[in-house]
Design an enzyme around this catalytic site. Structure first.
Site, PDB file in Angstrom:
ATOM      1  N   VAL A  79       0.815  -1.204   0.000  1.00  0.00           N
ATOM      2  CA  VAL A  79       0.000   0.000   0.000  1.00  0.00           C
ATOM      3  C   VAL A  79       0.864   1.275   0.000  1.00  0.00           C
ATOM      4  O   VAL A  79       0.357   2.376  -0.186  1.00  0.00           O
ATOM      5  CB  VAL A  79      -0.934  -0.001   1.236  1.00  0.00           C
ATOM      6  CG1 VAL A  79      -0.142   0.244   2.516  1.00  0.00           C
ATOM      7  CG2 VAL A  79      -2.054   1.004   1.098  1.00  0.00           C
ATOM      8  N   SER A  80       2.173   1.113   0.168  1.00  0.00           N
ATOM      9  CA  SER A  80       3.069   2.242   0.446  1.00  0.00           C
ATOM     10  C   SER A  80       3.550   2.962  -0.810  1.00  0.00           C
ATOM     11  O   SER A  80       4.261   2.386  -1.638  1.00  0.00           O
ATOM     12  CB  SER A  80       4.277   1.742   1.238  1.00  0.00           C
ATOM     13  OG  SER A  80       5.307   2.706   1.269  1.00  0.00           O
ATOM     14  N   SER A  81       3.217   4.247  -0.909  1.00  0.00           N
ATOM     15  CA  SER A  81       3.707   5.043  -2.039  1.00  0.00           C
ATOM     16  C   SER A  81       5.218   5.220  -1.977  1.00  0.00           C
ATOM     17  O   SER A  81       5.895   5.274  -3.011  1.00  0.00           O
ATOM     18  CB  SER A  81       3.027   6.410  -2.061  1.00  0.00           C
ATOM     19  OG  SER A  81       3.269   7.121  -0.863  1.00  0.00           O
TER      20      SER A  81
END
Length: 203
Positions: free
Chosen positions: A11-13
């Site tokens: 989920v991490s940009s």
């Protein structure tokens, strides 16, 4: 040979913006990597962090500006507000874990490329990373059996939970987070990859 444990959430940009620099650094130093995807929101809950949606607007506004700056600097396009967010990253994480196990057994398949492609699904393509069709597409593109999307569920689910527990035991609190196993040197953030590179130079 050094070994890097890479803890991150799909989920991490910021994990997306790391691109493939970790893989390039590891290749230069002859280091190996274990990919440890985890439930990043649960990690925040258990280590005193704040989920992104609950952060003060000032922090969110600055994050958005900084993310756009890094996107330009690194030449990695980014979707500012993905249509599906937060996505359910568990199925893709399970598939990635299963793919890594398959690669260890067979010596084939590009685990790093797959990890980045799954991150790019949300942050560059604005597609649903939870989609079975998308997961199968990405697995096949990087040299893996697309059926790992289903056959790897049990193995992946067990390891996914274990990754979270191990991350907390070893001092992880955000993503991307890199730990050099031999020295327990820890590096948090894609903007600390240069320090990781320098540390590997010293070994």
């Amino acid at each position: 040979m050094a070994h890097i444990d890479y803890f991150f959430g799909l989920v991490s940009s910021w994990s997306y913006l790391a691109g493939l620099r970790l893989e390039e650094i590891a290749a230069r130093h002859g280091a190996s990597i274990t990919y440890r995807p985890l439930d990043l929101l649960a990690l925040f809950d258990r280590t005193g962090g704040t989920r992104p949606a609950a952060r003060h607007p000032n922090r969110i506004a600055y994050r958005d500006q900084e993310r756009a700056r890094w996107s330009r600097r690194l030449g990695l396009p980014i979707v500012a507000k993905p249509t599906i967010f937060p996505p359910n990253v568990a199925p893709a994480s399970y598939a990635l874990i299963a793919a890594q196990s398959a690669a260890e057994r067979s010596g084939t398949g590009d685990v790093g490329g797959l990890a980045h492609a799954l991150l790019a699904t949300t942050w560059a393509e604005d597609r649903d990373v939870a989609s079975d069709a998308v997961i199968r597409e990405k697995l096949a593109a990087f040299g893996f059996d697309p059926n790992l999307a289903t056959t790897g569920l049990f193995e992946g689910a067990l390891a996914y939970e274990k990754n979270l527990d191990e991350a907390i035991e070893r001092g992880v609190f955000g993503a991307p987070f890199y730990i050099v196993r031999e020295t327990d040197q820890r590096f948090w953030g894609q903007d600390r990859l240069d320090f990781l590179d320098e540390h590997l130079d010293s070994l």
